[in-house]
Design a protein around this motif. Sequence first.
Motif, PDB file in Angstrom:
ATOM      1  N   MET A   1      -7.564   2.302   1.310  1.00 20.58           N
ATOM      2  CA  MET A   1      -8.285   1.134   1.610  1.00 20.58           C
ATOM      3  C   MET A   1      -9.177   1.796   2.339  1.00 20.58           C
ATOM      4  O   MET A   1      -8.828   2.187   3.546  1.00 20.58           O
ATOM      5  CB  MET A   1      -7.762  -0.125   1.959  1.00 20.58           C
TER       6      MET A   1
ATOM      7  N   TYR B   1       7.174   2.788  -6.392  1.00 22.15           N
ATOM      8  CA  TYR B   1       7.021   4.436  -6.949  1.00 22.15           C
ATOM      9  C   TYR B   1       8.219   4.830  -7.679  1.00 22.15           C
ATOM     10  O   TYR B   1       8.044   6.079  -8.243  1.00 22.15           O
ATOM     11  CB  TYR B   1       6.513   5.270  -5.689  1.00 22.15           C
TER      12      TYR B   1
ATOM     13  N   MET C   1       2.134  -4.800  13.877  1.00 19.67           N
ATOM     14  CA  MET C   1       0.915  -3.994  13.195  1.00 19.67           C
ATOM     15  C   MET C   1      -0.419  -4.593  13.271  1.00 19.67           C
ATOM     16  O   MET C   1      -1.603  -3.995  13.539  1.00 19.67           O
ATOM     17  CB  MET C   1       1.164  -3.671  11.423  1.00 19.67           C
TER      18      MET C   1
ATOM     19  N   ARG D   1       1.049   3.804  -3.108  1.00 22.82           N
ATOM     20  CA  ARG D   1       0.268   4.990  -2.463  1.00 22.82           C
ATOM     21  C   ARG D   1      -1.293   4.690  -2.544  1.00 22.82           C
ATOM     22  O   ARG D   1      -2.039   5.560  -2.889  1.00 22.82           O
ATOM     23  CB  ARG D   1       0.620   6.268  -3.051  1.00 22.82           C
ATOM     24  N   ALA D   2      -1.524   3.553  -2.060  1.00 24.11           N
ATOM     25  CA  ALA D   2      -2.889   3.025  -2.338  1.00 24.11           C
ATOM     26  C   ALA D   2      -3.941   3.530  -0.737  1.00 24.11           C
ATOM     27  O   ALA D   2      -2.994   3.343   0.281  1.00 24.11           O
ATOM     28  CB  ALA D   2      -3.052   1.493  -2.302  1.00 24.11           C
TER      29      ALA D   2
ATOM     30  N   MET E   1      -7.154   2.986   5.414  1.00 16.69           N
ATOM     31  CA  MET E   1      -5.391   2.852   5.605  1.00 16.69           C
ATOM     32  C   MET E   1      -4.998   3.298   4.395  1.00 16.69           C
ATOM     33  O   MET E   1      -5.592   3.070   3.225  1.00 16.69           O
ATOM     34  CB  MET E   1      -5.361   1.179   5.664  1.00 16.69           C
ATOM     35  N   THR E   2      -3.969   4.033   4.550  1.00  9.53           N
ATOM     36  CA  THR E   2      -3.437   4.812   3.461  1.00  9.53           C
ATOM     37  C   THR E   2      -1.803   4.722   3.290  1.00  9.53           C
ATOM     38  O   THR E   2      -1.082   5.115   4.471  1.00  9.53           O
ATOM     39  CB  THR E   2      -3.851   6.524   3.633  1.00  9.53           C
ATOM     40  N   GLY E   3      -1.277   4.390   2.388  1.00 11.97           N
ATOM     41  CA  GLY E   3       0.060   4.608   2.314  1.00 11.97           C
ATOM     42  C   GLY E   3       0.414   5.807   1.484  1.00 11.97           C
ATOM     43  O   GLY E   3      -0.327   6.057   0.493  1.00 11.97           O
ATOM     44  N   PHE E   4       1.614   6.071   1.755  1.00 10.43           N
ATOM     45  CA  PHE E   4       2.123   7.505   1.124  1.00 10.43           C
ATOM     46  C   PHE E   4       3.537   7.494   1.162  1.00 10.43           C
ATOM     47  O   PHE E   4       4.039   6.922   1.898  1.00 10.43           O
ATOM     48  CB  PHE E   4       1.288   8.646   2.021  1.00 10.43           C
TER      49      PHE E   4
ATOM     50  N   GLN F   1       9.646  -5.934   7.578  1.00 11.75           N
ATOM     51  CA  GLN F   1       9.568  -6.816   6.475  1.00 11.75           C
ATOM     52  C   GLN F   1      10.460  -6.656   5.170  1.00 11.75           C
ATOM     53  O   GLN F   1      10.316  -7.199   4.196  1.00 11.75           O
ATOM     54  CB  GLN F   1       8.090  -6.804   6.078  1.00 11.75           C
ATOM     55  N   TYR F   2      11.268  -5.575   5.369  1.00 10.25           N
ATOM     56  CA  TYR F   2      12.221  -5.232   4.188  1.00 10.25           C
ATOM     57  C   TYR F   2      13.133  -6.099   3.903  1.00 10.25           C
ATOM     58  O   TYR F   2      13.624  -6.270   2.763  1.00 10.25           O
ATOM     59  CB  TYR F   2      12.749  -3.965   4.527  1.00 10.25           C
TER      60      TYR F   2
ATOM     61  N   PHE G   1       1.015  -1.189   0.106  1.00 12.55           N
ATOM     62  CA  PHE G   1      -0.093   0.010  -0.032  1.00 12.55           C
ATOM     63  C   PHE G   1       0.889   1.308  -0.064  1.00 12.55           C
ATOM     64  O   PHE G   1       0.470   2.327  -0.392  1.00 12.55           O
ATOM     65  CB  PHE G   1      -0.998  -0.026   1.248  1.00 12.55           C
ATOM     66  N   VAL G   2       2.178   1.024   0.611  1.00 12.46           N
ATOM     67  CA  VAL G   2       2.886   2.228   0.332  1.00 12.46           C
ATOM     68  C   VAL G   2       3.792   2.463  -0.951  1.00 12.46           C
ATOM     69  O   VAL G   2       3.555   3.526  -1.739  1.00 12.46           O
ATOM     70  CB  VAL G   2       4.070   2.057   1.585  1.00 12.46           C
TER      71      VAL G   2
ATOM     72  N   GLU H   1       5.956  13.015  -2.901  1.00 12.14           N
ATOM     73  CA  GLU H   1       4.813  13.223  -3.578  1.00 12.14           C
ATOM     74  C   GLU H   1       3.974  14.231  -2.904  1.00 12.14           C
ATOM     75  O   GLU H   1       2.902  14.794  -3.680  1.00 12.14           O
ATOM     76  CB  GLU H   1       3.814  12.188  -4.027  1.00 12.14           C
TER      77      GLU H   1
ATOM     78  N   LEU I   1       0.049   4.371   6.735  1.00 12.87           N
ATOM     79  CA  LEU I   1       1.275   3.317   6.387  1.00 12.87           C
ATOM     80  C   LEU I   1       2.406   4.271   5.933  1.00 12.87           C
ATOM     81  O   LEU I   1       2.435   4.801   4.815  1.00 12.87           O
ATOM     82  CB  LEU I   1       0.515   2.467   5.362  1.00 12.87           C
ATOM     83  N   CYS I   2       3.289   4.236   6.450  1.00 16.68           N
ATOM     84  CA  CYS I   2       4.500   5.029   6.452  1.00 16.68           C
ATOM     85  C   CYS I   2       5.613   4.078   5.925  1.00 16.68           C
ATOM     86  O   CYS I   2       6.320   4.181   4.943  1.00 16.68           O
ATOM     87  CB  CYS I   2       4.879   5.750   7.591  1.00 16.68           C
ATOM     88  N   GLY I   3       5.933   2.795   6.640  1.00 22.56           N
ATOM     89  CA  GLY I   3       6.603   1.883   6.298  1.00 22.56           C
ATOM     90  C   GLY I   3       6.322   0.491   7.033  1.00 22.56           C
ATOM     91  O   GLY I   3       5.558   0.596   7.725  1.00 22.56           O
ATOM     92  N   ALA I   4       7.180  -0.363   6.629  1.00 21.80           N
ATOM     93  CA  ALA I   4       7.072  -1.810   7.030  1.00 21.80           C
ATOM     94  C   ALA I   4       8.371  -2.325   7.405  1.00 21.80           C
ATOM     95  O   ALA I   4       8.901  -3.367   6.669  1.00 21.80           O
ATOM     96  CB  ALA I   4       6.289  -2.457   6.153  1.00 21.80           C
TER      97      ALA I   4
ATOM     98  N   PRO J   1      13.787  -0.992   0.466  1.00 22.45           N
ATOM     99  CA  PRO J   1      12.919  -1.670  -0.483  1.00 22.45           C
ATOM    100  C   PRO J   1      13.380  -1.556  -1.949  1.00 22.45           C
ATOM    101  O   PRO J   1      12.714  -2.041  -2.961  1.00 22.45           O
ATOM    102  CB  PRO J   1      11.529  -1.080  -0.190  1.00 22.45           C
TER     103      PRO J   1
END
Lengths: 328, 328
Positions: free
Chosen positions: A262, B52, B219, A259-260, B262-265, B240-241, A255-256, B269, B234-237, B44
């Motif tokens: 839900m 991205y 999480m 940039r999605a 839930m929003t990834g960014f 899991q990298y 999702f990162v 951007e 959602l900034c990072g994970a 990542p």
Amino acid sequence: MARHPAGELDDADFQVVEAPRPAPADGQVLIRHLYLSLDPFIRPMMDPVRSYVPHLNPGDLMPGFGVGQVVQSRNPALPEGTHVSGRFGWQEYIVADPAALRVIDPSLAPITTAVGILGMPGATAHYGLLELGKPKPGETVVVSAATGAVGSVVGQIAKLRGCRVIGIAGGPAKCDHAVQELGFDACLDYRAAGIEERFSALTPGYVDVLFENVGGPLMDMVLRRLNAHARVVLCGAISQYDGPTSGIGVPAFEFVRQRATMTGFIISEHMAHWPGAFEELARWIREGKIRYRESIADGLRNAPAAFKGLLTGKNFGKQLVRVARENG
Amino acid sequence: MARHPAGELDDADFQVVEAPRPAPADGQVLIRHLYLSLDPFIRPMMDPVRSYVPHLNPGDLMPGFGVGQVVQSRNPALPEGTHVSGRFGWQEYIVADPAALRVIDPSLAPITTAVGILGMPGATAHYGLLELGKPKPGETVVVSAATGAVGSVVGQIAKLRGCRVIGIAGGPAKCDHAVQELGFDACLDYRAAGIEERFSALTPGYVDVLFENVGGPLMDMVLRRLNAHARVVLCGAISQYDGPTSGIGVPAFEFVRQRATMTGFIISEHMAHWPGAFEELARWIREGKIRYRESIADGLRNAPAAFKGLLTGKNFGKQLVRVARENG
């Protein structure tokens, strides 16, 4: 509801209870239930977990939207014969206050539409797609349970907005219907082999909007092909209602990467949206731009079986139960 | 980068390359790199997947933000001695056009803050929490990697907004720092036993905002306690990298039940947000309302080890590499 279901619905989860016909108090009306709507969202209400409404307990009336007719009125605003819709539940007669009812004009559309495309499912499709999915012309929109009460409307609105629409449904009959009757660009039969490959081939530019009604591996498949800035509208997860549930099979970081967003929603929190949605949907129906299809089971005693069929994809279009014949 | 990592970083994934010092063309400047920023999001980028930005390929320069000083100028706007920040990568000298640089005033704040709280991590925290998390006074905000460059700022801003802030960090030293230095209401040591029970006890009213930097089971634990209308940013994970990644361990329908988003960014951007964020953050630092902490490794040759430490939680605060001493 006789008991909390242990996974898949069982006849013993339900119990028919005979009771005296209720009598309306002053200002109330007595309604004869004509059509009960069966909606997937009722199933998770049967499980004892924290949710947006208190869950059902054994002995509670099964809830549900319905359409009926006033057969005894103690309120001049709603004379006998008036058609009304409301949260009637799985019962034959309902006493209600007028404030809890929506008056239906049977000359505008068949009364069943009041619990279908011009009712909760239609409002859900309209709000979820347009307000949360925000589809733009040329974007790819994927909708699961594509021929269901909600999905069929979602896909047709997306087409009217100039999107490329891919449905997901079970079996060739539903997929043919989605493409030939509803006008989707494609429909993926999830029961046929090689679905991942076929889906990839259908989404070379990835997925901008997912309107999700099913959940589980089919949802994961779409999440793996999200486009940048994709919007996932979470309406339901019918494949997981009978449990055991599994998590979302896609890492959070996806999702990162895209940039999605839900978003889960329930339409009863957005009542202000309903009248405008119905106005637009009714106009599209009149203009022949949107179609709908119904499956009608006969009699309340068949409601559990029809509900079970709905949850396993045996229905085709909006699932109703004819509780009584209008002039019977 | 010598090769795509196979999971956890290995020394052989990196290679030191000696090359002649580049020469600036007319209008350009030559920069001596002083401090390289190590940020989890770089990891990542080393994996060959759709994201991205184009992923790195073997032989590519390791990317990263940095602060340096102009040592040779062919542009009157940036005289020698000027401190600048930009995407310098893991190298000692950089030739750049002024348009790609941000001028740093070392009299306002230590220059290292230009890649920390007054750089990308600060902008990330400010934008993600305020624009996506939208915290309201009295709400409960959970932030993972709570003492990191982003998490520490997120939690402190949330406190300034009147929220109850619960951090998640590894080990008693970090947790003590989060509570005693950063002013969080509580900090959960994920290395200690019984974390689920302790987290439940800390969130009797559930979680309104989750600012997520870690992903994985931690999480999921928070997702199981979302409040109605919760926002997950959602900034990072980071957990899991190094793979293998697992999906989100919470069923999709939970987002419907709680009407959660839930929003990834990615902050690059949202460049328009940066100046205002820095202005506010700088004011808060001057007023003593926000604190920050740094870990500095010495020399580019130690960058791989420091980066590996960052990804496994061995750092404490913002991780930097001193590439050269300013007056050395």
